[in-house]
Scaffold this active site. Structure first.
Site, PDB file in Angstrom:
ATOM      1  N   GLY A 102       0.938  -1.354   0.372  1.00  0.00           N
ATOM      2  CA  GLY A 102      -0.327   0.203   0.089  1.00  0.00           C
ATOM      3  C   GLY A 102       0.716   1.158  -0.335  1.00  0.00           C
ATOM      4  O   GLY A 102       2.078   0.971   0.435  1.00  0.00           O
ATOM      5  N   CYS A 103      -0.036   2.591  -0.357  1.00  0.00           N
ATOM      6  CA  CYS A 103       1.266   3.638  -0.599  1.00  0.00           C
ATOM      7  C   CYS A 103      -0.243   4.427  -0.288  1.00  0.00           C
ATOM      8  O   CYS A 103      -0.805   4.823   0.477  1.00  0.00           O
ATOM      9  CB  CYS A 103       1.673   3.562  -2.117  1.00  0.00           C
ATOM     10  SG  CYS A 103       0.375   3.934  -2.896  1.00  0.00           S
ATOM     11  N   GLN A 104      -0.096   5.471  -0.738  1.00  0.00           N
ATOM     12  CA  GLN A 104      -1.151   7.273   0.056  1.00  0.00           C
ATOM     13  C   GLN A 104      -2.229   6.702  -1.106  1.00  0.00           C
ATOM     14  O   GLN A 104      -2.941   6.945  -0.226  1.00  0.00           O
ATOM     15  CB  GLN A 104      -0.485   7.934  -0.218  1.00  0.00           C
ATOM     16  CG  GLN A 104      -1.177   9.681   0.377  1.00  0.00           C
ATOM     17  CD  GLN A 104      -1.436   9.816   1.576  1.00  0.00           C
ATOM     18  OE1 GLN A 104      -0.931   8.974   2.668  1.00  0.00           O
ATOM     19  NE2 GLN A 104      -2.267  10.297   2.117  1.00  0.00           N
ATOM     20  N   TYR A 131      -3.371   4.405   1.484  1.00  0.00           N
ATOM     21  CA  TYR A 131      -4.240   5.061   2.913  1.00  0.00           C
ATOM     22  C   TYR A 131      -5.162   5.846   2.956  1.00  0.00           C
ATOM     23  O   TYR A 131      -6.057   5.808   3.349  1.00  0.00           O
ATOM     24  CB  TYR A 131      -3.017   5.471   3.418  1.00  0.00           C
ATOM     25  CG  TYR A 131      -2.931   5.870   5.040  1.00  0.00           C
ATOM     26  CD1 TYR A 131      -3.281   5.727   5.626  1.00  0.00           C
ATOM     27  CD2 TYR A 131      -3.242   7.142   5.261  1.00  0.00           C
ATOM     28  CE1 TYR A 131      -3.351   5.361   7.275  1.00  0.00           C
ATOM     29  CE2 TYR A 131      -3.153   7.478   6.252  1.00  0.00           C
ATOM     30  CZ  TYR A 131      -3.603   7.325   7.736  1.00  0.00           C
ATOM     31  OH  TYR A 131      -3.419   7.290   8.244  1.00  0.00           O
TER      32      TYR A 131
END
Length: 148
Positions: A102-104, A131
């Site tokens: 996952g990332c932003q 996120y």
């Protein structure tokens, strides 16, 4: 105008990344929504957050077995790929580990997942929406104490 340009640029970069990944000969990247990601994490998958350390420290999914290895660094020249990303992941995880990346917002994690799949990681899934989607869907997040 600046905000609109930033949104357009981000979407354009995502489209280019998507097209690049779609045309590659690497194994296909599997993207799942945050609810499926949470369920897999609860069943034993490890969450790999590929945002910068600064972003991670501002808030991240509140899950067990979370790992932060940045895929990109933010520099005065712009975003630069972490040249040691794959090596750092390989030192922390085996190719047999079950990973959710996952990332932003989902752009970096898609690219990072593609790198890991191409390197032979067997069970890696991209968390679509990152996120931001995690928080928007009301899933538990860890934030600095002053923000709680």
């Amino acid at each position: 105008m600046g905000v609109l340009w930033a949104v357009f640029r981000c979407r354009f970069q995502f489209l280019l990344l998507f097209l690049l990944l779609s045309c590659s000969s690497a194994t296909e990247v599997v993207t799942i929504d945050v609810h499926a990601a949470k369920d897999l994490i609860n069943s034993g998958y490890r969450y790999l957050d590929v945002r910068t350390v600064e972003e991670f420290n501002k808030g991240h999914p509140d899950v067990k077995n979370i790992l932060n290895i940045p895929y990109l660094f933010i520099t005065p020249e712009g975003r630069v790929k972490n040249p040691e990303f794959l090596e750092q992941v390989q030192s922390a995880c085996s190719k047999e580990d079950h990973l959710i990346v996952g990332c932003q917002s989902g752009v970096r994690s898609l690219a990072a997942t593609s790198v890991l799949v191409s390197a032979g990681f067997k069970d890696v899934k991209d968390s679509g929406g990152g996120y931001l989607a995690w928080v928007q869907n009301g899933l538990a997040a860890t934030k600095p104490r002053e923000e709680l």
